[in-house]
Motif scaffolding. Structure first.
Motif, PDB file in Angstrom:
ATOM      1  N   ASP A  58       0.751  -1.099   0.060  1.00  0.00           N
ATOM      2  CA  ASP A  58       0.191  -0.011  -0.029  1.00  0.00           C
ATOM      3  C   ASP A  58       0.904   1.270  -0.005  1.00  0.00           C
ATOM      4  OD1 ASP A  58      -2.285   1.612  -0.125  1.00  0.00           O
ATOM      5  OD2 ASP A  58      -2.231   1.509   2.056  1.00  0.00           O
ATOM      6  N   PHE A  59       1.812   1.361  -0.912  1.00  0.00           N
ATOM      7  CA  PHE A  59       2.602   2.327  -1.003  1.00  0.00           C
ATOM      8  C   PHE A  59       2.002   3.710  -1.683  1.00  0.00           C
ATOM      9  CE2 PHE A  59       6.209  -0.705  -1.773  1.00  0.00           C
ATOM     10  CZ  PHE A  59       6.472  -1.148  -0.388  1.00  0.00           C
ATOM     11  N   LYS A  60       2.298   4.781  -0.852  1.00  0.00           N
ATOM     12  CA  LYS A  60       1.558   5.948  -1.547  1.00  0.00           C
ATOM     13  C   LYS A  60       2.362   6.886  -2.368  1.00  0.00           C
ATOM     14  CE  LYS A  60      -1.826   6.736   2.289  1.00  0.00           C
ATOM     15  NZ  LYS A  60      -1.453   5.336   2.828  1.00  0.00           N
ATOM     16  N   SER A  61       3.593   6.473  -2.425  1.00  0.00           N
ATOM     17  CA  SER A  61       4.772   7.094  -3.191  1.00  0.00           C
ATOM     18  C   SER A  61       5.889   6.264  -3.487  1.00  0.00           C
ATOM     19  CB  SER A  61       5.242   8.471  -2.435  1.00  0.00           C
ATOM     20  OG  SER A  61       5.765   8.198  -1.152  1.00  0.00           O
ATOM     21  N   ILE A  62       6.217   6.127  -4.477  1.00  0.00           N
ATOM     22  CA  ILE A  62       7.381   5.170  -5.277  1.00  0.00           C
ATOM     23  C   ILE A  62       8.433   6.280  -5.665  1.00  0.00           C
ATOM     24  CG2 ILE A  62       8.102   3.096  -6.429  1.00  0.00           C
ATOM     25  CD1 ILE A  62       4.786   2.708  -6.548  1.00  0.00           C
ATOM     26  N   ALA A  63       9.639   6.301  -5.245  1.00  0.00           N
ATOM     27  CA  ALA A  63      10.834   7.187  -5.698  1.00  0.00           C
ATOM     28  C   ALA A  63      11.552   6.668  -6.831  1.00  0.00           C
ATOM     29  CB  ALA A  63      11.629   7.773  -4.641  1.00  0.00           C
ATOM     30  N   THR A 104       1.601   3.692 -11.553  1.00  0.00           N
ATOM     31  CA  THR A 104       2.576   4.612 -12.219  1.00  0.00           C
ATOM     32  C   THR A 104       2.187   6.325 -11.536  1.00  0.00           C
ATOM     33  OG1 THR A 104       2.898   3.578 -14.052  1.00  0.00           O
ATOM     34  CG2 THR A 104       3.622   5.759 -14.397  1.00  0.00           C
ATOM     35  N   SER A 105       1.188   6.362 -11.312  1.00  0.00           N
ATOM     36  CA  SER A 105       0.871   7.825 -10.608  1.00  0.00           C
ATOM     37  C   SER A 105       1.480   7.924  -9.399  1.00  0.00           C
ATOM     38  CB  SER A 105      -0.833   7.672 -10.569  1.00  0.00           C
ATOM     39  OG  SER A 105      -1.148   6.943  -9.478  1.00  0.00           O
ATOM     40  N   LYS A 106       1.916   7.157  -8.822  1.00  0.00           N
ATOM     41  CA  LYS A 106       2.560   7.380  -7.440  1.00  0.00           C
ATOM     42  C   LYS A 106       4.245   7.694  -7.478  1.00  0.00           C
ATOM     43  CE  LYS A 106      -0.517   3.933  -5.156  1.00  0.00           C
ATOM     44  NZ  LYS A 106      -0.610   2.702  -4.213  1.00  0.00           N
ATOM     45  N   LEU A 107       4.633   7.554  -8.656  1.00  0.00           N
ATOM     46  CA  LEU A 107       5.944   7.674  -8.940  1.00  0.00           C
ATOM     47  C   LEU A 107       6.450   9.205  -8.900  1.00  0.00           C
ATOM     48  CD1 LEU A 107       6.566   5.685 -12.422  1.00  0.00           C
ATOM     49  CD2 LEU A 107       7.271   5.062  -9.883  1.00  0.00           C
ATOM     50  N   VAL A 108       7.454   9.296  -7.876  1.00  0.00           N
ATOM     51  CA  VAL A 108       8.097  10.629  -7.604  1.00  0.00           C
ATOM     52  C   VAL A 108       9.588  10.639  -7.703  1.00  0.00           C
ATOM     53  CG1 VAL A 108       6.107  11.192  -5.984  1.00  0.00           C
ATOM     54  CG2 VAL A 108       8.427  10.111  -5.183  1.00  0.00           C
ATOM     55  N   SER A 109      10.154  11.689  -7.522  1.00  0.00           N
ATOM     56  CA  SER A 109      11.722  12.054  -8.008  1.00  0.00           C
ATOM     57  C   SER A 109      12.212  11.400  -6.581  1.00  0.00           C
ATOM     58  CB  SER A 109      12.122  13.266  -8.239  1.00  0.00           C
ATOM     59  OG  SER A 109      13.465  13.137  -8.138  1.00  0.00           O
ATOM     60  N   SER A 110      13.331  10.785  -6.663  1.00  0.00           N
ATOM     61  CA  SER A 110      13.990  10.155  -5.466  1.00  0.00           C
ATOM     62  C   SER A 110      15.171  11.434  -5.101  1.00  0.00           C
ATOM     63  CB  SER A 110      14.982   9.094  -5.808  1.00  0.00           C
ATOM     64  OG  SER A 110      15.814   9.317  -6.826  1.00  0.00           O
ATOM     65  N   GLU A 111      15.104  12.709  -5.604  1.00  0.00           N
ATOM     66  CA  GLU A 111      15.970  13.580  -5.058  1.00  0.00           C
ATOM     67  C   GLU A 111      16.054  13.925  -4.074  1.00  0.00           C
ATOM     68  OE1 GLU A 111      13.943  17.997  -6.528  1.00  0.00           O
ATOM     69  OE2 GLU A 111      15.064  16.691  -8.156  1.00  0.00           O
ATOM     70  N   GLU A 112      14.969  13.835  -3.173  1.00  0.00           N
ATOM     71  CA  GLU A 112      15.180  14.031  -1.691  1.00  0.00           C
ATOM     72  C   GLU A 112      15.553  12.978  -1.080  1.00  0.00           C
ATOM     73  OE1 GLU A 112      14.932  16.966  -0.033  1.00  0.00           O
ATOM     74  OE2 GLU A 112      14.488  18.070  -2.298  1.00  0.00           O
ATOM     75  N   VAL A 113      15.321  11.784  -1.435  1.00  0.00           N
ATOM     76  CA  VAL A 113      15.849  10.529  -0.521  1.00  0.00           C
ATOM     77  C   VAL A 113      17.212  10.500  -0.884  1.00  0.00           C
ATOM     78  CG1 VAL A 113      15.909   8.109  -0.597  1.00  0.00           C
ATOM     79  CG2 VAL A 113      13.807   9.191  -0.859  1.00  0.00           C
ATOM     80  N   VAL A 114      17.891  10.810  -1.930  1.00  0.00           N
ATOM     81  CA  VAL A 114      19.265  10.557  -2.137  1.00  0.00           C
ATOM     82  C   VAL A 114      19.985  11.704  -1.532  1.00  0.00           C
ATOM     83  CG1 VAL A 114      21.085  10.896  -3.976  1.00  0.00           C
ATOM     84  CG2 VAL A 114      19.138   9.489  -4.440  1.00  0.00           C
ATOM     85  N   TYR A 115      19.280  13.025  -1.588  1.00  0.00           N
ATOM     86  CA  TYR A 115      19.888  13.921  -0.763  1.00  0.00           C
ATOM     87  C   TYR A 115      19.914  13.556   0.799  1.00  0.00           C
ATOM     88  CZ  TYR A 115      20.389  18.814   1.465  1.00  0.00           C
ATOM     89  OH  TYR A 115      20.796  19.845   1.971  1.00  0.00           O
ATOM     90  N   GLU A 116      19.105  13.427   1.330  1.00  0.00           N
ATOM     91  CA  GLU A 116      18.987  13.283   2.783  1.00  0.00           C
ATOM     92  C   GLU A 116      19.936  12.101   3.226  1.00  0.00           C
ATOM     93  OE1 GLU A 116      17.358  15.028   5.049  1.00  0.00           O
ATOM     94  OE2 GLU A 116      16.455  16.132   3.936  1.00  0.00           O
ATOM     95  N   TRP A 117      20.077  11.209   2.278  1.00  0.00           N
ATOM     96  CA  TRP A 117      20.742   9.861   2.306  1.00  0.00           C
ATOM     97  C   TRP A 117      22.509  10.239   2.368  1.00  0.00           C
ATOM     98  CZ3 TRP A 117      21.948   5.176  -0.787  1.00  0.00           C
ATOM     99  CH2 TRP A 117      22.869   4.145   0.009  1.00  0.00           C
ATOM    100  N   LEU A 118      22.926  10.738   1.308  1.00  0.00           N
ATOM    101  CA  LEU A 118      24.120  11.045   1.017  1.00  0.00           C
ATOM    102  C   LEU A 118      24.732  12.375   1.675  1.00  0.00           C
ATOM    103  CD1 LEU A 118      24.616  10.242  -2.984  1.00  0.00           C
ATOM    104  CD2 LEU A 118      24.743   8.556  -0.974  1.00  0.00           C
TER     105      LEU A 118
END
Length: 440
Positions: free
Chosen positions: A142-147, A176-190
């Motif tokens: 039940d993912f609401k967002s997939i980066a 597919t409507s749940k797809l978002v950019s991973s830029e914030e995930v990558v930013y916060e992690w790296l």
């Protein structure tokens, strides 16, 4: 050329007969650096830092596709550097906690599973699609967002190809409507480094600064060139088994003349009255990078110390660096750090400097994280509005720029490295307190 006794310190045992010096013990890079800690650190980063990065970015699941020859830039951070056929890496939080699940081609799944990086490695048989299988799994959640790795702002989050996106969209269908950019995930992690990584950066930074001071002691005014300094530092890198912190042709950047920006060392002869800049970085374990500058002044005939104006430039640039460090607090924006030293620059009479005060450093010289600039720039990088957090590491300058008699411009840019702690920022190594003085 540089003074011969010290210039030819190499991995061989060297003895100066004239001065009867003790021979230098050859460096064994494998012993000095020890076993590469990256595999353990990578696993720890995935399990300790990535769950929070997903939460902070408000992303339920992050999907990365790895493959041979044209791999995603994030591949070696997640264990996908050896992918041959298409493999899909999923990282997600659900009601039971954090999970990492990989759909890997059968020919590589066993070896990947043996590395014990991920919670589960699913073997994908030949003739079937890892993307389809991963998508089928996603549909059960039940993912609401997939980066996914598409970004116009962060190259480390922009590794997904057009054809891969098309395959994902076909396989996911309505999801597919749940797809978002991973830029914030990558930013916060790296952008956050573990204490173990900071310790490695400290050790590397110590060498980076030490070698610059060593080579200044060998400069012969009227004979030595900027390129001679660069050759010595390259030699030291070879001895210690490290590589360049950035493009080899421009590392180190040695400049005893007017500003050249990011550049290579030339055959310019170092002369009395010159201010010498060394901008130098090394990469250790083929992973972590340093970026430090050291400055020197060459005495003119009859001088026993640097002139007052040179000392003013030096003290002003040093003060700017210290002001930036003091401003580098958790919760402060990068632009505010830049502003803290720009105020001092104006009071000290510095000319305008186009460079940002600083930048994140770690996996590359200009790493992922808040940019320490923007308060007086012609354009503002979005990352300068990002908030500084504990565990971030920076290279940052204190500036003072002035016009030379020949019409050129010279800038002192006292560059140090620091880590942000819960109570503020601290230098990785002792900063340069005194301008190096070179006599004739």
């Amino acid at each position: 050329m540089l003074k011969p006794v010290l210039f030819f310190l190499t991995i061989f045992l060297v003895c100066s007969c004239a001065q009867q010096q003790e021979p230098e013990v050859a460096v064994n890079p494998e012993t000095y650096w020890g076993e590469n800690p990256w595999p353990d650190i990578r696993k720890k980063r995935i399990n300790q830092l990535l769950p929070q990065a997903l939460k902070t970015a408000e992303v339920d699941c992050w999907m990365t596709i790895c493959r041979e020859n044209n791999n995603d830039p994030i591949a070696d951070h997640i264990g996908g550097e050896n992918a041959g056929g298409t493999a899909v890496f999923l990282f997600y939080n659900d009601t039971t906690g954090f999970h990492s699940k990989v759909f890997s081609p059968s020919g590589e799944a066993t070896a990947l599973d043996d590395l014990d990086i991920h919670e589960e490695v699913v073997s994908v048989e030949r003739g079937t699609s890892a993307i389809e299988q991963a998508s089928d799994f996603i549909k059960t959640k039940d993912f609401k967002s997939i980066a996914i790795n598409t970004s116009s702002k962060n190259v480390m989050a922009d590794g997904l190809t057009h054809t891969q996106y098309e395959e994902i969209a076909t396989a996911l269908g309505d999801e597919t409507s749940k797809l978002v950019s991973s830029e914030e995930v990558v930013y916060e992690w790296l952008s956050i480094k573990l204490p173990e990584e900071v310790a490695i950066l400290r050790k590397a930074a110590k060498l980076t600064a030490q070698w610059q001071i060593e080579v200044y002691e060998q400069v012969v005014p009227g004979t030595s060139t900027d390129a001679d300094i660069a050759k010595y530092l390259k030699q030291r890198m070879t001895e210690y088994g490290v590589t360049d912190g950035w493009a080899p042709a421009q590392n180190p950047n040695v400049n005893s003349g007017p500003d050249r920006g990011h550049s290579h060392a030339t055959d310019k002869v170092i002369m009395p009255g010159d201010v010498i800049q060394i901008d130098f970085g090394i990469k250790v374990y083929d992973r972590w990078v340093t970026d430090i500058q050291r400055f020197a002044y060459v005495l003119n005939e009859g001088e026993s110390e640097a002139p007052d104006e040179i000392m003013h430039y030096w003290e002003s640039s040093k003060a700017g660096n210290r002001a930036a460090l003091a401003a580098m607090q958790p919760g402060v924006k990068g632009v505010d750090v830049d502003r803290a030293q720009r105020v001092l620059m104006e009071k000290a009479g510095s000319d305008y400097v186009m460079w940002s005060t600083g930048h994140p450093v770690g996996y590359v010289a200009h790493d992922v994280g808040p940019n320490l600039g923007g308060s007086q720039a012609s354009h503002v990088r979005p990352a300068s509005e990002k908030v500084i957090k504990e565990g971030m590491t920076f290279a940052f300058d204190g500036f003072h720029s002035w016009k030379l008699a020949n019409g050129g411009v010279k800038t002192m840019s006292v560059e140090e490295m620091a880590v942000v702690t819960e109570n503020g920022a601290e230098y990785l190594i002792a900063p340069q307190e005194e301008l190096v003085i070179i006599s004739n």
